[in-house]
Design a protein around this motif. Sequence first.
Motif, short mmCIF file in Angstrom:
data_model
loop_
_atom_site.label_atom_id
_atom_site.label_comp_id
_atom_site.label_asym_id
_atom_site.label_seq_id
_atom_site.Cartn_x
_atom_site.Cartn_y
_atom_site.Cartn_z
N ARG A 143 -8.92 34.45 1.92
CA ARG A 143 -8.29 33.56 2.98
C ARG A 143 -8.02 33.10 3.71
NH1 ARG A 143 -2.90 35.60 4.97
NH2 ARG A 143 -4.67 35.60 6.70
N ASP A 144 -8.80 33.70 4.65
CA ASP A 144 -9.50 33.73 6.29
C ASP A 144 -10.71 32.63 6.12
OD1 ASP A 144 -7.76 35.01 7.65
OD2 ASP A 144 -8.90 37.01 7.74
N ARG A 145 -11.31 33.02 4.88
CA ARG A 145 -12.71 32.53 5.03
C ARG A 145 -12.99 31.06 4.38
NH1 ARG A 145 -15.88 30.41 1.19
NH2 ARG A 145 -14.49 30.56 -0.54
N ARG A 146 -11.72 31.08 3.35
CA ARG A 146 -11.12 29.63 3.14
C ARG A 146 -11.21 28.75 4.47
NH1 ARG A 146 -9.35 31.95 -1.64
NH2 ARG A 146 -6.88 31.54 -0.95
N LEU A 147 -9.66 29.39 5.37
CA LEU A 147 -9.03 28.43 6.30
C LEU A 147 -10.25 28.39 7.21
CD1 LEU A 147 -5.67 30.87 6.51
CD2 LEU A 147 -5.92 28.51 5.81
N GLY A 205 -12.94 27.77 7.12
CA GLY A 205 -14.00 27.09 6.97
C GLY A 205 -13.41 25.15 7.52
N LYS A 206 -12.02 24.75 6.53
CA LYS A 206 -11.42 23.77 6.41
C LYS A 206 -11.45 23.70 7.82
CE LYS A 206 -8.55 24.19 2.35
NZ LYS A 206 -7.48 24.58 1.92
N ALA A 207 -11.44 24.01 8.66
CA ALA A 207 -10.13 24.31 10.12
C ALA A 207 -12.62 23.25 11.20
CB ALA A 207 -10.60 25.40 10.83
N GLY A 208 -13.67 24.10 10.14
CA GLY A 208 -14.67 23.18 10.91
C GLY A 208 -15.09 24.44 12.07
N ASP A 264 -19.19 24.68 10.30
CA ASP A 264 -19.84 23.28 10.34
C ASP A 264 -21.81 23.64 11.50
OD1 ASP A 264 -18.72 22.22 8.38
OD2 ASP A 264 -16.93 21.15 10.28
#
Length: 177
Positions: free
Chosen positions: A164-168, A170-173, A176
Amino acid sequence: MSIEVSNESGMDVSEEDLISVARFAIARMNVHPAAELSMVLVDLDTMADLHVRWMDLPGPTDVMSFPMDELEPGGRPDSPMPGPAMLGDIVLCPAFAATQAKKAGHSLAHELALLTVHGVLHLLGFDHAEPDEEKEMFELQNSLLAEWLELRRQARREAQLAERDRRLLGKAGFFDA
């Protein structure tokens, strides 16, 4: 610790779970980490044959244990070598265990984990022929199984949180370039 599993039962079973619970029980019982264990999963007919041949009892059973070396938890202190080479063999019958699991109201995986701990304890010299022995062995078996199940639950939860942390993140940039 070396644990080999041979599934000759014709049923789909998680060998990883069997190895995990066996390794956990063996470690908690202070068996030397160089010990080896063999697990064989068989069908009803093969288990019935083994049950008659070795126990002189008719029909299949859930688990049988065949110790290789005389052991005590922690190994033998008077042994020149550190720990046993071969702990022994555990033979499980998933088809028989499936019926027991259904009656007990839990999964086949749970039943096989319980039977694996039971088999390990037999290899270490525990028995349940007498009421006192049965009480000691089953309390230890239930304690080991409960501890292993809780550790697995914790590991799954930690993996879910990490994902979950990895996905969150990743979405927050945060990942990048």
